[in-house]
Design a protein around this motif. Structure first.
Motif, PDB file in Angstrom:
ATOM      1  N   PHE A   1      11.237  37.922  44.324  1.00 22.56           N
ATOM      2  CA  PHE A   1      11.226  39.238  43.940  1.00 22.56           C
ATOM      3  C   PHE A   1      12.721  39.587  42.941  1.00 22.56           C
ATOM      4  O   PHE A   1      12.544  40.839  42.412  1.00 22.56           O
ATOM      5  CB  PHE A   1      11.639  39.763  45.437  1.00 22.56           C
ATOM      6  CG  PHE A   1      10.376  39.848  46.370  1.00 22.56           C
ATOM      7  CD1 PHE A   1       9.278  40.332  46.214  1.00 22.56           C
ATOM      8  CD2 PHE A   1      10.712  39.096  47.593  1.00 22.56           C
ATOM      9  CE1 PHE A   1       8.104  40.305  46.861  1.00 22.56           C
ATOM     10  CE2 PHE A   1       9.423  38.893  48.533  1.00 22.56           C
ATOM     11  CZ  PHE A   1       8.275  39.373  48.016  1.00 22.56           C
ATOM     12  N   SER A   2      13.498  38.709  42.756  1.00 23.31           N
ATOM     13  CA  SER A   2      14.579  39.054  41.847  1.00 23.31           C
ATOM     14  C   SER A   2      14.003  39.196  40.390  1.00 23.31           C
ATOM     15  O   SER A   2      14.645  39.828  39.660  1.00 23.31           O
ATOM     16  CB  SER A   2      15.357  37.788  41.693  1.00 23.31           C
ATOM     17  OG  SER A   2      16.240  37.583  43.186  1.00 23.31           O
ATOM     18  N   TYR A   3      12.892  38.553  40.125  1.00 27.14           N
ATOM     19  CA  TYR A   3      12.471  38.507  38.715  1.00 27.14           C
ATOM     20  C   TYR A   3      11.264  39.552  38.550  1.00 27.14           C
ATOM     21  O   TYR A   3      10.476  39.663  37.457  1.00 27.14           O
ATOM     22  CB  TYR A   3      11.570  37.078  38.581  1.00 27.14           C
ATOM     23  CG  TYR A   3      12.669  35.953  38.724  1.00 27.14           C
ATOM     24  CD1 TYR A   3      13.548  35.493  37.510  1.00 27.14           C
ATOM     25  CD2 TYR A   3      12.754  35.404  39.917  1.00 27.14           C
ATOM     26  CE1 TYR A   3      14.434  34.769  37.766  1.00 27.14           C
ATOM     27  CE2 TYR A   3      13.854  34.277  40.161  1.00 27.14           C
ATOM     28  CZ  TYR A   3      14.599  34.047  39.175  1.00 27.14           C
ATOM     29  OH  TYR A   3      15.480  33.013  39.201  1.00 27.14           O
ATOM     30  N   MET A   4      11.038  40.544  39.374  1.00 25.82           N
ATOM     31  CA  MET A   4      10.218  41.566  39.304  1.00 25.82           C
ATOM     32  C   MET A   4      10.793  42.948  38.852  1.00 25.82           C
ATOM     33  O   MET A   4      10.082  44.042  39.520  1.00 25.82           O
ATOM     34  CB  MET A   4       9.489  41.622  40.766  1.00 25.82           C
ATOM     35  CG  MET A   4       8.569  40.482  41.024  1.00 25.82           C
ATOM     36  SD  MET A   4       7.552  40.657  42.639  1.00 25.82           S
ATOM     37  CE  MET A   4       7.207  39.202  43.074  1.00 25.82           C
ATOM     38  N   LYS A   5      11.865  42.834  38.030  1.00 19.49           N
ATOM     39  CA  LYS A   5      12.383  43.974  37.492  1.00 19.49           C
ATOM     40  C   LYS A   5      12.099  44.000  36.211  1.00 19.49           C
ATOM     41  O   LYS A   5      11.629  43.129  34.998  1.00 19.49           O
ATOM     42  CB  LYS A   5      13.883  43.455  37.781  1.00 19.49           C
ATOM     43  CG  LYS A   5      14.330  43.683  39.272  1.00 19.49           C
ATOM     44  CD  LYS A   5      15.808  43.050  39.511  1.00 19.49           C
ATOM     45  CE  LYS A   5      16.124  42.829  40.809  1.00 19.49           C
ATOM     46  NZ  LYS A   5      17.629  42.284  40.847  1.00 19.49           N
ATOM     47  N   GLU A   6      12.047  45.432  35.684  1.00 18.46           N
ATOM     48  CA  GLU A   6      11.690  45.912  34.436  1.00 18.46           C
ATOM     49  C   GLU A   6      12.550  45.250  33.377  1.00 18.46           C
ATOM     50  O   GLU A   6      12.049  44.796  32.395  1.00 18.46           O
ATOM     51  CB  GLU A   6      11.773  47.396  34.467  1.00 18.46           C
ATOM     52  CG  GLU A   6      11.246  47.826  32.992  1.00 18.46           C
ATOM     53  CD  GLU A   6       9.713  47.824  32.765  1.00 18.46           C
ATOM     54  OE1 GLU A   6       9.176  47.637  31.757  1.00 18.46           O
ATOM     55  OE2 GLU A   6       9.050  47.688  34.066  1.00 18.46           O
ATOM     56  N   GLU A   7      13.676  45.062  33.567  1.00 18.98           N
ATOM     57  CA  GLU A   7      14.683  44.640  32.893  1.00 18.98           C
ATOM     58  C   GLU A   7      14.795  43.116  32.529  1.00 18.98           C
ATOM     59  O   GLU A   7      15.324  42.671  31.483  1.00 18.98           O
ATOM     60  CB  GLU A   7      16.331  44.843  33.128  1.00 18.98           C
ATOM     61  CG  GLU A   7      17.029  44.223  34.409  1.00 18.98           C
ATOM     62  CD  GLU A   7      16.638  45.034  35.642  1.00 18.98           C
ATOM     63  OE1 GLU A   7      17.411  44.976  36.558  1.00 18.98           O
ATOM     64  OE2 GLU A   7      15.671  45.953  35.686  1.00 18.98           O
ATOM     65  N   PHE A   8      13.941  42.358  33.066  1.00 22.37           N
ATOM     66  CA  PHE A   8      13.625  40.947  32.952  1.00 22.37           C
ATOM     67  C   PHE A   8      12.583  40.750  31.981  1.00 22.37           C
ATOM     68  O   PHE A   8      12.359  39.640  31.398  1.00 22.37           O
ATOM     69  CB  PHE A   8      13.425  40.210  34.252  1.00 22.37           C
ATOM     70  CG  PHE A   8      14.690  39.679  35.061  1.00 22.37           C
ATOM     71  CD1 PHE A   8      14.728  38.502  35.397  1.00 22.37           C
ATOM     72  CD2 PHE A   8      15.242  40.831  35.714  1.00 22.37           C
ATOM     73  CE1 PHE A   8      15.986  38.227  36.025  1.00 22.37           C
ATOM     74  CE2 PHE A   8      16.393  40.454  36.297  1.00 22.37           C
ATOM     75  CZ  PHE A   8      16.739  39.172  36.643  1.00 22.37           C
ATOM     76  N   LYS A   9      11.809  41.608  31.834  1.00 22.87           N
ATOM     77  CA  LYS A   9      10.527  41.546  30.808  1.00 22.87           C
ATOM     78  C   LYS A   9      10.809  41.109  29.512  1.00 22.87           C
ATOM     79  O   LYS A   9      12.023  41.684  28.773  1.00 22.87           O
ATOM     80  CB  LYS A   9       9.775  42.787  30.922  1.00 22.87           C
ATOM     81  CG  LYS A   9       8.926  42.939  32.154  1.00 22.87           C
ATOM     82  CD  LYS A   9       8.055  44.151  32.228  1.00 22.87           C
ATOM     83  CE  LYS A   9       7.275  44.420  33.483  1.00 22.87           C
ATOM     84  NZ  LYS A   9       6.336  45.289  33.759  1.00 22.87           N
ATOM     85  N   GLY A  10      10.466  40.230  28.743  1.00 26.90           N
ATOM     86  CA  GLY A  10      10.738  39.697  27.365  1.00 26.90           C
ATOM     87  C   GLY A  10      12.018  38.909  27.422  1.00 26.90           C
ATOM     88  O   GLY A  10      12.262  38.411  26.029  1.00 26.90           O
ATOM     89  N   GLN A  11      12.493  38.555  28.211  1.00 25.42           N
ATOM     90  CA  GLN A  11      13.998  38.134  28.387  1.00 25.42           C
ATOM     91  C   GLN A  11      13.935  36.688  28.489  1.00 25.42           C
ATOM     92  O   GLN A  11      12.882  35.876  29.041  1.00 25.42           O
ATOM     93  CB  GLN A  11      14.948  38.593  29.290  1.00 25.42           C
ATOM     94  CG  GLN A  11      15.070  40.031  29.252  1.00 25.42           C
ATOM     95  CD  GLN A  11      15.972  40.674  28.148  1.00 25.42           C
ATOM     96  OE1 GLN A  11      17.006  39.906  27.656  1.00 25.42           O
ATOM     97  NE2 GLN A  11      15.530  41.422  27.450  1.00 25.42           N
ATOM     98  N   GLU A  12      14.988  35.873  28.145  1.00 26.10           N
ATOM     99  CA  GLU A  12      15.069  34.498  28.431  1.00 26.10           C
ATOM    100  C   GLU A  12      16.331  34.230  29.697  1.00 26.10           C
ATOM    101  O   GLU A  12      17.205  34.936  29.482  1.00 26.10           O
ATOM    102  CB  GLU A  12      15.673  33.545  27.155  1.00 26.10           C
ATOM    103  CG  GLU A  12      15.592  32.194  27.357  1.00 26.10           C
ATOM    104  CD  GLU A  12      15.767  31.387  26.150  1.00 26.10           C
ATOM    105  OE1 GLU A  12      14.956  30.920  25.666  1.00 26.10           O
ATOM    106  OE2 GLU A  12      16.972  31.573  25.644  1.00 26.10           O
ATOM    107  N   VAL A  13      15.762  33.660  30.662  1.00 30.66           N
ATOM    108  CA  VAL A  13      16.475  33.376  31.857  1.00 30.66           C
ATOM    109  C   VAL A  13      16.842  32.032  32.097  1.00 30.66           C
ATOM    110  O   VAL A  13      16.024  31.123  31.801  1.00 30.66           O
ATOM    111  CB  VAL A  13      15.632  33.933  33.106  1.00 30.66           C
ATOM    112  CG1 VAL A  13      16.419  33.726  34.336  1.00 30.66           C
ATOM    113  CG2 VAL A  13      15.494  35.357  32.603  1.00 30.66           C
ATOM    114  N   VAL A  14      18.122  31.618  32.425  1.00 33.56           N
ATOM    115  CA  VAL A  14      18.684  30.256  32.927  1.00 33.56           C
ATOM    116  C   VAL A  14      18.436  30.344  34.388  1.00 33.56           C
ATOM    117  O   VAL A  14      19.059  31.160  34.983  1.00 33.56           O
ATOM    118  CB  VAL A  14      20.075  30.190  32.545  1.00 33.56           C
ATOM    119  CG1 VAL A  14      20.517  28.942  32.665  1.00 33.56           C
ATOM    120  CG2 VAL A  14      19.983  30.280  30.786  1.00 33.56           C
ATOM    121  N   LEU A  15      18.129  29.087  34.938  1.00 37.04           N
ATOM    122  CA  LEU A  15      17.866  29.222  36.393  1.00 37.04           C
ATOM    123  C   LEU A  15      18.365  27.546  36.905  1.00 37.04           C
ATOM    124  O   LEU A  15      18.059  26.409  36.192  1.00 37.04           O
ATOM    125  CB  LEU A  15      16.562  29.207  36.730  1.00 37.04           C
ATOM    126  CG  LEU A  15      16.315  29.043  38.250  1.00 37.04           C
ATOM    127  CD1 LEU A  15      16.904  30.264  38.970  1.00 37.04           C
ATOM    128  CD2 LEU A  15      14.882  29.288  38.379  1.00 37.04           C
TER     129      LEU A  15
END
Length: 242
Positions: free
Chosen positions: A87-101
């Protein structure tokens, strides 16, 4: 001569060395929750994910301005904004972004398997679509379960068993390892009620104690997305879009 390709199951990253040289494709599985979160992220439109094995590496990326998440033992690491809840990744601001995990188990498995010819991410969320894609590959396939801190767990093994069962039923794949046969029969026992079958599993109880029931239900609900995350040059991207 048997021309069928192999589909086998490795229960933990610690056992990967016994299998790695025989397989061109490795499917990394961490149902609760890393690979489920990764699938959810791509379903939400994230551009790419950089998986790293340590919190220190994730922190270095965060200091450079990256969106960076870290989870250890089911909880968000202090100083990070998110962990491995889908659910952390279902946010608008994450779209099109590169994420580190970085996570306790899943990103460790990705790191262990990174030198394989092809590394893809599997979960219940993308099970059918992944199975259809794998069935078209004329390659030996290994399901690498992330387990829990290098110990066997049920949910990853059941997911791996589902993949085994599907590919064997195509007639183009076979399994010879007891680990794969056991995984398949666990799947056949659990397939009609994953939640019920896994009610007493160690990691489900661990997450329930952290009040993460919604995460559990989401991660154990099959076929919610058609994404197939694949590792390319150290980054996960969605093969369905690339």
């Amino acid at each position: 001569m048997d021309t069928r390709k192999l589909i086998e199951v490795c229960y933990t990253p610690g056992e990967y060395a016994y299998f790695k040289d025989e397989f061109e494709i490795v499917v990394v599985i961490d149902v609760l929750r890393a690979t489920s979160a990764i699938c959810a992220a791509f379903d939400n439109g994230i551009a790419s994910i950089i998986p790293v094995p340590t919190v220190e590496e994730a922190w270095e990326y965060k200091q450079k301005g990256f969106l960076a998440g870290a989870e250890r033992k089911g909880q968000i690491v202090e100083g990070f904004d998110f962990g491995n809840s889908p659910f952390s990744y279902m946010k608008e601001e994450f779209k099109g972004q590169e994420v580190v995990l970085t996570t306790t188990n899943g990103t460790k498995s990705l790191d262990v398997a990174k030198d394989a010819e092809i590394v893809v991410v599997g979960s219940f969320l993308n099970l059918n679509h992944l199975n259809q894609w794998l069935a078209k590959q004329d390659k030996n396939i290994l399901c690498l379960c992330s387990g829990w801190q290098d110990k066997f767990n049920l949910e990853d093994t059941i997911c791996a068993g589902a993949i085994c069962d599907h590919l064997i039923n195509t007639g183009n794949f076979t399994s010879v390892e007891d680990s794969s046969i056991a995984a398949k029969y666990l799947y056949l026992s659990a397939k009609d009620n994953y939640l019920g079958f896994l009610k007493s599993s160690s990691h489900r109880r661990r997450l329930k104690n952290l009040n993460l029931n919604e995460d559990i239900k989401y991660c154990l609900t099959p076929n919610q997305t058609n994404v197939i995350p694949i590792l390319r040059n150290g980054k996960l991207v969605n093969i369905s879009e690339n």
